[in-house]
Design a protein around this motif. Structure first.
Motif, mmCIF file in Angstrom:
data_model
loop_
_atom_site.group_PDB
_atom_site.id
_atom_site.type_symbol
_atom_site.label_atom_id
_atom_site.label_comp_id
_atom_site.label_asym_id
_atom_site.label_seq_id
_atom_site.Cartn_x
_atom_site.Cartn_y
_atom_site.Cartn_z
ATOM 1 N N VAL A 250 28.323 41.800 -11.947
ATOM 2 C CA VAL A 250 27.462 40.733 -12.454
ATOM 3 C C VAL A 250 27.370 39.602 -11.435
ATOM 4 C CG1 VAL A 250 27.046 39.138 -14.368
ATOM 5 C CG2 VAL A 250 28.253 41.293 -14.780
ATOM 6 N N CYS A 251 26.154 39.284 -11.036
ATOM 7 C CA CYS A 251 25.952 38.118 -10.167
ATOM 8 C C CYS A 251 26.253 36.872 -10.995
ATOM 9 C CB CYS A 251 24.517 38.083 -9.638
ATOM 10 S SG CYS A 251 24.149 36.547 -8.756
ATOM 11 N N GLN A 252 27.208 36.059 -10.515
ATOM 12 C CA GLN A 252 27.622 34.883 -11.294
ATOM 13 C C GLN A 252 26.532 33.809 -11.286
ATOM 14 O OE1 GLN A 252 30.508 34.890 -13.212
ATOM 15 N NE2 GLN A 252 30.331 37.022 -12.551
ATOM 16 N N SER A 253 25.662 33.860 -10.282
ATOM 17 C CA SER A 253 24.634 32.829 -10.172
ATOM 18 C C SER A 253 23.442 33.103 -11.088
ATOM 19 C CB SER A 253 24.148 32.723 -8.723
ATOM 20 O OG SER A 253 25.212 32.297 -7.893
ATOM 21 N N CYS A 254 22.921 34.331 -11.059
ATOM 22 C CA CYS A 254 21.707 34.619 -11.848
ATOM 23 C C CYS A 254 22.004 35.524 -13.035
ATOM 24 C CB CYS A 254 20.632 35.238 -10.953
ATOM 25 S SG CYS A 254 21.020 36.892 -10.367
ATOM 26 N N GLU A 255 23.248 36.005 -13.131
ATOM 27 C CA GLU A 255 23.717 36.835 -14.259
ATOM 28 C C GLU A 255 23.029 38.200 -14.360
ATOM 29 O OE1 GLU A 255 23.693 34.354 -17.754
ATOM 30 O OE2 GLU A 255 25.342 33.139 -16.982
ATOM 31 N N ILE B 198 27.906 37.356 -5.913
ATOM 32 C CA ILE B 198 26.539 36.842 -5.762
ATOM 33 C C ILE B 198 25.637 37.957 -5.239
ATOM 34 C CG2 ILE B 198 27.104 35.864 -3.464
ATOM 35 C CD1 ILE B 198 25.070 33.585 -4.192
ATOM 36 N N CYS B 199 24.455 38.077 -5.816
ATOM 37 C CA CYS B 199 23.568 39.203 -5.479
ATOM 38 C C CYS B 199 22.698 38.878 -4.260
ATOM 39 C CB CYS B 199 22.701 39.578 -6.673
ATOM 40 S SG CYS B 199 21.337 38.445 -6.985
ATOM 41 N N ASP B 200 22.072 39.907 -3.719
ATOM 42 C CA ASP B 200 21.246 39.737 -2.514
ATOM 43 C C ASP B 200 20.062 38.818 -2.767
ATOM 44 O OD1 ASP B 200 22.979 41.372 -1.297
ATOM 45 O OD2 ASP B 200 21.632 43.096 -1.092
ATOM 46 N N ALA B 201 19.467 38.928 -3.963
ATOM 47 C CA ALA B 201 18.298 38.096 -4.261
ATOM 48 C C ALA B 201 18.689 36.621 -4.205
ATOM 49 C CB ALA B 201 17.734 38.456 -5.628
ATOM 50 N N CYS B 202 19.853 36.303 -4.750
ATOM 51 C CA CYS B 202 20.303 34.907 -4.732
ATOM 52 C C CYS B 202 20.612 34.454 -3.304
ATOM 53 C CB CYS B 202 21.538 34.734 -5.619
ATOM 54 S SG CYS B 202 21.139 34.786 -7.374
ATOM 55 N N ILE B 203 21.268 35.327 -2.529
ATOM 56 C CA ILE B 203 21.571 34.971 -1.137
ATOM 57 C C ILE B 203 20.267 34.742 -0.365
ATOM 58 C CG2 ILE B 203 22.570 35.791 1.048
ATOM 59 C CD1 ILE B 203 24.605 37.375 -0.625
HETATM 60 ZN ZN LIG Z 1 21.929 36.729 -8.313
#
Ligand SMILES: [Zn+2]
Ligand SMILES: [Zn+2]
Length: 324
Positions: free
Chosen positions: A210-215, A269-274
């Protein structure tokens, strides 16, 4: 000259759709066709041939003791038949396959049949199939592809959790969602492919990342809760470290050059958020395991003392360019 045709396929290859299209063409032409299926196929009700694309037709459902030749002969005597179609050959008896050949040789009617050739254990499905392969005048594979793009010729059966079924009941209908047609290599490997794996994951099996930023939730690659395709990096403090699976951060480290923004949460953190942070010019790539010499951060970090967002963007663009 009338012939006995065997159109075989793997599962989910559109076999019934193919049959129903052939039947439709005969009927459009004003011809009378007989359609047989097995009582063992009760997926859409006994005596019904249905395709997953929504079309269906009534069929004569035969039991093992029924004589298909006798039935066809009687109906042909009532009013002339142009062709005989048979679905689910694999569920018939070897005797019934012989009777189909008699429809061709004695009644001189074309007999077009459809069925599975192999079971999921990689053997011929049944003695009826063996007999059909021996007797048919023409054998035709209804083509479909494996998840890798190669021709699918084998069937894998899998459990709800995605593990492969090796033994058990072979003659079984229904539950097609847990069969997947694959090439021989992927059948040997037991590789059901990304779509089937995704379905297994969505059914609640497997480890989630789970990406903690965008869930956003991703299926784990190796069962590790921090490593998925497109989500395999971690924010700790102001530093992001990436691993295999990430398309932007694999074996790299990034720093938030001007402080960690509020929307960036600590942890996975996921690639989209990065990518979002990179586009905003907030992140500097400070190291990569792929390059020993000279540290990438030199130029961008020097620019930081006077940094505006534009400076940082430019520095990042330059450093990205150099890395390519
Ligand atoms: Zn994310
Ligand atoms: Zn394959």
């Amino acid at each position: 000259m009338a012939k006995l045709y065997f159109n075989y396929s793997v599962m989910n290859a559109g076999k019934s759709a193919h049959l129903l299209l052939v039947r439709h063409n005969y009927i459009e032409n004003g011809d009378k066709v007989l359609l047989f299926t097995s009582v063992k196929d009760d997926r859409s009700g006994i005596g019904k041939v249905a395709s997953r694309i929504g079309i269906s037709a009534d069929a004569i459902a035969v039991s093992p003791e029924d004589d298909i030749f006798d039935i066809a002969q009687k109906l042909n005597a009532e009013s002339p038949v142009t062709a005989v179609l048979v679905d689910e050959v694999q569920f018939m008896t070897p005797e019934q396959v012989y009777q189909m050949s008699e429809i061709v040789d004695t009644l001189e009617l074309p007999c077009l049949t459809w069925g599975l050739k192999n079971n999921f254990q990689g053997q011929l499905f049944s003695p009826a199939v063996e007999n059909m392969l021996a007797l048919a005048d023409e054998i035709n594979l209804i083509k479909t592809v494996c998840h890798c793009g190669k021709r699918a010729t084998m069937i894998l059966k899998y459990n709800p959790d995605g593990s492969i079924v090796q033994g058990g009941e072979v003659v079984e209908t229904g539950g097609e969602s847990r069969y997947v047609s694959v090439c021989r290599k992927h059948w040997k490997e037991g590789n059901i492919g990304p779509r089937a794996r995704q379905a297994v994951f969505e059914a609640g099996y497997g480890t989630k990342v789970v990406c903690q930023s965008c869930e956003t939730v991703f299926p784990s690659i190796f069962g590790d809760p921090e490593q998925a395709n497109d989500c395999a990096a971690k924010l700790e403090g102001d530093k992001i470290s990436g691993f295999f699976g990430s398309t932007v951060a694999d074996a790299c480290e990034f720093h938030f050059a001007r402080g960690v923004p509020e929307e960036a949460k600590q942890g996975v953190i996921c690639d989209a958020c990065i990518r979002g942070h990179l586009q905003e010019g907030r992140l500097l790539r400070t190291s990569s395991w792929f390059d020993n010499d000279p540290p990438r951060n030199a130029a961008p970090l020097a620019a930081l003392s006077v940094a505006t967002n534009d400076d940082i963007r430019e520095a990042i663009a330059k450093s990205m360019e150099e890395q390519e």
